[in-house]
Scaffold this motif. Structure first.
Motif, PDB file in Angstrom:
ATOM      1  N   ARG A 104       5.272   2.851   6.279  1.00 14.57           N
ATOM      2  CA  ARG A 104       5.670   1.570   5.704  1.00 14.57           C
ATOM      3  C   ARG A 104       5.299   0.407   6.623  1.00 14.57           C
ATOM      4  O   ARG A 104       5.739  -0.721   6.406  1.00 14.57           O
ATOM      5  CB  ARG A 104       7.179   1.571   5.439  1.00 14.57           C
ATOM      6  N   ALA A 105       4.507   0.694   7.632  1.00 17.10           N
ATOM      7  CA  ALA A 105       4.046  -0.371   8.529  1.00 17.10           C
ATOM      8  C   ALA A 105       3.061  -1.260   7.777  1.00 17.10           C
ATOM      9  O   ALA A 105       2.009  -0.777   7.348  1.00 17.10           O
ATOM     10  CB  ALA A 105       3.377   0.235   9.763  1.00 17.10           C
ATOM     11  N   PRO A 106       3.358  -2.543   7.578  1.00 27.41           N
ATOM     12  CA  PRO A 106       2.507  -3.406   6.749  1.00 27.41           C
ATOM     13  C   PRO A 106       1.045  -3.432   7.167  1.00 27.41           C
ATOM     14  O   PRO A 106       0.156  -3.427   6.315  1.00 27.41           O
ATOM     15  CB  PRO A 106       3.168  -4.785   6.903  1.00 27.41           C
ATOM     16  N   VAL A 107       0.776  -3.434   8.471  1.00 27.86           N
ATOM     17  CA  VAL A 107      -0.604  -3.513   8.942  1.00 27.86           C
ATOM     18  C   VAL A 107      -1.376  -2.252   8.541  1.00 27.86           C
ATOM     19  O   VAL A 107      -2.517  -2.321   8.062  1.00 27.86           O
ATOM     20  CB  VAL A 107      -0.648  -3.703  10.469  1.00 27.86           C
ATOM     21  N   ILE A 108      -0.753  -1.082   8.717  1.00 33.07           N
ATOM     22  CA  ILE A 108      -1.423   0.175   8.370  1.00 33.07           C
ATOM     23  C   ILE A 108      -1.608   0.292   6.866  1.00 33.07           C
ATOM     24  O   ILE A 108      -2.679   0.684   6.384  1.00 33.07           O
ATOM     25  CB  ILE A 108      -0.627   1.378   8.910  1.00 33.07           C
ATOM     26  N   VAL A 109      -0.567  -0.061   6.105  1.00 32.95           N
ATOM     27  CA  VAL A 109      -0.665   0.017   4.646  1.00 32.95           C
ATOM     28  C   VAL A 109      -1.766  -0.915   4.143  1.00 32.95           C
ATOM     29  O   VAL A 109      -2.543  -0.554   3.254  1.00 32.95           O
ATOM     30  CB  VAL A 109       0.689  -0.321   3.983  1.00 32.95           C
ATOM     31  N   ALA A 110      -1.849  -2.116   4.712  1.00 27.76           N
ATOM     32  CA  ALA A 110      -2.899  -3.056   4.293  1.00 27.76           C
ATOM     33  C   ALA A 110      -4.285  -2.510   4.602  1.00 27.76           C
ATOM     34  O   ALA A 110      -5.228  -2.661   3.808  1.00 27.76           O
ATOM     35  CB  ALA A 110      -2.689  -4.400   4.990  1.00 27.76           C
ATOM     36  N   ALA A 111      -4.432  -1.844   5.757  1.00 26.66           N
ATOM     37  CA  ALA A 111      -5.727  -1.258   6.111  1.00 26.66           C
ATOM     38  C   ALA A 111      -6.101  -0.138   5.144  1.00 26.66           C
ATOM     39  O   ALA A 111      -7.249  -0.032   4.698  1.00 26.66           O
ATOM     40  CB  ALA A 111      -5.690  -0.733   7.540  1.00 26.66           C
ATOM     41  N   LEU A 125       7.323   5.877  -9.253  1.00 24.55           N
ATOM     42  CA  LEU A 125       8.267   5.325 -10.224  1.00 24.55           C
ATOM     43  C   LEU A 125       8.755   3.939  -9.820  1.00 24.55           C
ATOM     44  O   LEU A 125       9.092   3.120 -10.669  1.00 24.55           O
ATOM     45  CB  LEU A 125       9.470   6.267 -10.386  1.00 24.55           C
ATOM     46  N   SER A 126       8.792   3.675  -8.508  1.00 24.64           N
ATOM     47  CA  SER A 126       9.305   2.388  -8.035  1.00 24.64           C
ATOM     48  C   SER A 126       8.226   1.316  -7.942  1.00 24.64           C
ATOM     49  O   SER A 126       8.508   0.184  -7.556  1.00 24.64           O
ATOM     50  CB  SER A 126       9.953   2.561  -6.649  1.00 24.64           C
ATOM     51  N   ALA A 127       6.972   1.668  -8.278  1.00 27.90           N
ATOM     52  CA  ALA A 127       5.857   0.730  -8.118  1.00 27.90           C
ATOM     53  C   ALA A 127       6.072  -0.540  -8.934  1.00 27.90           C
ATOM     54  O   ALA A 127       6.565  -0.492 -10.061  1.00 27.90           O
ATOM     55  CB  ALA A 127       4.551   1.396  -8.536  1.00 27.90           C
ATOM     56  N   ARG A 128       5.677  -1.656  -8.352  1.00 29.58           N
ATOM     57  CA  ARG A 128       5.772  -2.943  -9.041  1.00 29.58           C
ATOM     58  C   ARG A 128       4.420  -3.380  -9.603  1.00 29.58           C
ATOM     59  O   ARG A 128       4.362  -4.022 -10.647  1.00 29.58           O
ATOM     60  CB  ARG A 128       6.315  -4.004  -8.086  1.00 29.58           C
ATOM     61  N   THR A 129       3.322  -3.057  -8.902  1.00 29.83           N
ATOM     62  CA  THR A 129       1.999  -3.516  -9.360  1.00 29.83           C
ATOM     63  C   THR A 129       0.947  -2.419  -9.381  1.00 29.83           C
ATOM     64  O   THR A 129       0.125  -2.378 -10.283  1.00 29.83           O
ATOM     65  CB  THR A 129       1.486  -4.657  -8.455  1.00 29.83           C
ATOM     66  N   ASP A 130       0.950  -1.513  -8.379  1.00 29.38           N
ATOM     67  CA  ASP A 130      -0.149  -0.560  -8.253  1.00 29.38           C
ATOM     68  C   ASP A 130       0.315   0.793  -7.734  1.00 29.38           C
ATOM     69  O   ASP A 130       1.172   0.865  -6.848  1.00 29.38           O
ATOM     70  CB  ASP A 130      -1.213  -1.091  -7.274  1.00 29.38           C
ATOM     71  N   MET A 159      -9.704  12.796   2.778  1.00 29.00           N
ATOM     72  CA  MET A 159      -8.300  13.225   2.730  1.00 29.00           C
ATOM     73  C   MET A 159      -7.694  12.821   1.397  1.00 29.00           C
ATOM     74  O   MET A 159      -8.254  12.031   0.640  1.00 29.00           O
ATOM     75  CB  MET A 159      -7.507  12.551   3.854  1.00 29.00           C
ATOM     76  N   LYS A 160      -6.522  13.366   1.133  1.00 26.99           N
ATOM     77  CA  LYS A 160      -5.717  12.908   0.009  1.00 26.99           C
ATOM     78  C   LYS A 160      -4.918  11.690   0.465  1.00 26.99           C
ATOM     79  O   LYS A 160      -4.747  11.460   1.661  1.00 26.99           O
ATOM     80  CB  LYS A 160      -4.773  14.014  -0.456  1.00 26.99           C
ATOM     81  N   LEU A 161      -4.417  10.930  -0.503  1.00 26.04           N
ATOM     82  CA  LEU A 161      -3.676   9.719  -0.158  1.00 26.04           C
ATOM     83  C   LEU A 161      -2.909   9.236  -1.377  1.00 26.04           C
ATOM     84  O   LEU A 161      -3.389   9.350  -2.510  1.00 26.04           O
ATOM     85  CB  LEU A 161      -4.654   8.620   0.300  1.00 26.04           C
ATOM     86  N   VAL A 162      -1.711   8.729  -1.150  1.00 25.09           N
ATOM     87  CA  VAL A 162      -0.954   8.039  -2.193  1.00 25.09           C
ATOM     88  C   VAL A 162      -0.540   6.687  -1.628  1.00 25.09           C
ATOM     89  O   VAL A 162       0.056   6.615  -0.545  1.00 25.09           O
ATOM     90  CB  VAL A 162       0.301   8.824  -2.631  1.00 25.09           C
ATOM     91  N   LEU A 163      -0.879   5.623  -2.350  1.00 24.67           N
ATOM     92  CA  LEU A 163      -0.535   4.256  -1.952  1.00 24.67           C
ATOM     93  C   LEU A 163       0.255   3.605  -3.068  1.00 24.67           C
ATOM     94  O   LEU A 163      -0.107   3.743  -4.245  1.00 24.67           O
ATOM     95  CB  LEU A 163      -1.808   3.432  -1.721  1.00 24.67           C
ATOM     96  N   VAL A 164       1.312   2.891  -2.714  1.00 26.75           N
ATOM     97  CA  VAL A 164       2.114   2.189  -3.713  1.00 26.75           C
ATOM     98  C   VAL A 164       2.222   0.725  -3.316  1.00 26.75           C
ATOM     99  O   VAL A 164       2.738   0.401  -2.235  1.00 26.75           O
ATOM    100  CB  VAL A 164       3.514   2.820  -3.848  1.00 26.75           C
ATOM    101  N   ASP A 165       1.705  -0.133  -4.199  1.00 31.99           N
ATOM    102  CA  ASP A 165       1.705  -1.583  -3.956  1.00 31.99           C
ATOM    103  C   ASP A 165       1.089  -1.856  -2.579  1.00 31.99           C
ATOM    104  O   ASP A 165       0.122  -1.219  -2.191  1.00 31.99           O
ATOM    105  CB  ASP A 165       3.125  -2.150  -4.061  1.00 31.99           C
ATOM    106  N   ASP A 166       1.680  -2.778  -1.856  1.00 34.87           N
ATOM    107  CA  ASP A 166       1.234  -3.058  -0.483  1.00 34.87           C
ATOM    108  C   ASP A 166       2.334  -2.696   0.498  1.00 34.87           C
ATOM    109  O   ASP A 166       2.429  -3.282   1.583  1.00 34.87           O
ATOM    110  CB  ASP A 166       0.882  -4.546  -0.325  1.00 34.87           C
ATOM    111  N   ARG A 167       3.154  -1.697   0.133  1.00 33.83           N
ATOM    112  CA  ARG A 167       4.350  -1.455   0.934  1.00 33.83           C
ATOM    113  C   ARG A 167       4.516  -0.039   1.457  1.00 33.83           C
ATOM    114  O   ARG A 167       5.302   0.173   2.384  1.00 33.83           O
ATOM    115  CB  ARG A 167       5.602  -1.836   0.143  1.00 33.83           C
TER     116      ARG A 167
END
Length: 320
Positions: free
Chosen positions: A231-238, A132-137, A205-213
């Protein structure tokens, strides 16, 4: 009564305004109760009417074009006030969040980056809140592992305003996930709710990703045994990079039926004619590398390892 007026005026005020427009105005002497009626105050406050005291006192309409301009200005001021309130609320919540993290038994910087969750209800609620809080993806991976058989009523639907504000909803299913009873109907409902879905042979695995955050990673096959909230930026980006690689190599599905992207479909049909990669590339105006990438994606989607079996599998699946 014109329906458009009820978007900015109460029903009683809209009726009174139309009466004023038709009559040219009403005498406050002949209608002494008019001065104290709530719809009169509403029209005056919103700029649709004014009291005129030249000669006999009258309640007269403001010209409709100017009245609408007044209504727009009032609405713009209200939106600005609401925006400023939200900004203040965000700042206050940020300060409270910092205080909350400072009081956490974990080191604030670690608590901010990675959190282990084991409560099933909390994991499900967080997944919805993040979306619900997603801004782009919003991106997700769905495997065949469920704690109980999938119920089509549990299809992930989000409020229409999430899609309307431009958020992309993308989901990749493992092929085995679509073979479970109820999964195809659930996928159809997801597509109708705004999700773009694709299928990939196997997902780890299952996964949920929101934006780049933020990301939710499962600690078990179903994702409900526990999860990591990252919420670690490096891990989320990977993880985002991993998702995009899977997305590029997966095959679109529409309501449970495999639907090749136009360029994939063209490559497949030309490949079945016996054309070489170089000839296909020249015909479509793309590079040979792109042709090979499409062929590889098609082979992975059909779980075959050569072009001969690719042709037979594509015919069997009804892709051509």
């Amino acid at each position: 009564m014109r329906q458009g007026l009820t978007g900015v005026l109460s029903e009683a005020a809209a009726k009174l305004y139309e009466r004023l427009v038709v009559s040219g105005g009403l005498s406050l002497v002949e209608h002494p109760d008019l001065d104290d009626r709530p719809e009169t105050r509403e029209l005056v406050e919103k700029g649709f009417a004014r009291k005129r005291y030249v000669g006999a006192p009258l309640l007269v309409p403001v010209e409709p074009a100017r009245a609408i301009d007044n209504a727009l200005m009032i609405r713009q001021r209200q939106l600005l006030d609401q925006y400023q309130l939200l900004v203040r609320l965000r700042d206050e919540m940020h300060a409270l969040q910092q205080a909350y993290r400072s009081a956490s038994p974990l080191a604030p910087e670690i608590d901010e980056l990675v959190q282990v969750m084991t409560d099933r209800a909390e994991i499900g609620a967080l997944s919805v809140e993040l979306s619900l809080s997603a801004r782009t993806d919003v991106m997700s991976l769905e495997t065949e592992h469920f704690s109980r058989p999938p119920d089509p009523r549990s299809a992930r639907t989000l409020p229409a305003e999430v899609v309307q504000r431009g958020v992309r909803l993308r989901n990749i299913y493992s092929r085995a996930a679509l073979e479970i009873d109820g999964a195809r109907e659930m996928l159809q409902l997801s597509v109708e709710a705004g999700w773009t879905c694709r299928v990939y042979p196997e997902l780890p695995m299952k996964l949920v990703l929101v934006d780049d955050r933020a990301a939710l990673l499962p600690l078990g096959p179903t994702g409900m045994e526990g999860a990591l909230f990252v919420r670690a930026p490096v891990i989320v980006a990977a993880l985002r990079g991993y998702f995009e690689l899977l997305w590029a190599a997966s095959v679109p599905v529409d309501g449970g039926a495999v639907k090749l992207a136009p360029e994939q479909d063209q490559v497949l049909r030309l490949l079945l004619t016996g054309m070489t990669d170089a000839a296909i590339a020249r015909h479509l105006g793309i590079s040979e590398r792109t042709v090979r990438r499409h062929v590889g994606a098609l082979q992975e989607a059909l779980r075959v390892n050569n072009r001969v079996t690719l042709a037979a599998a594509a015919v069997r699946e009804g892709w051509v």
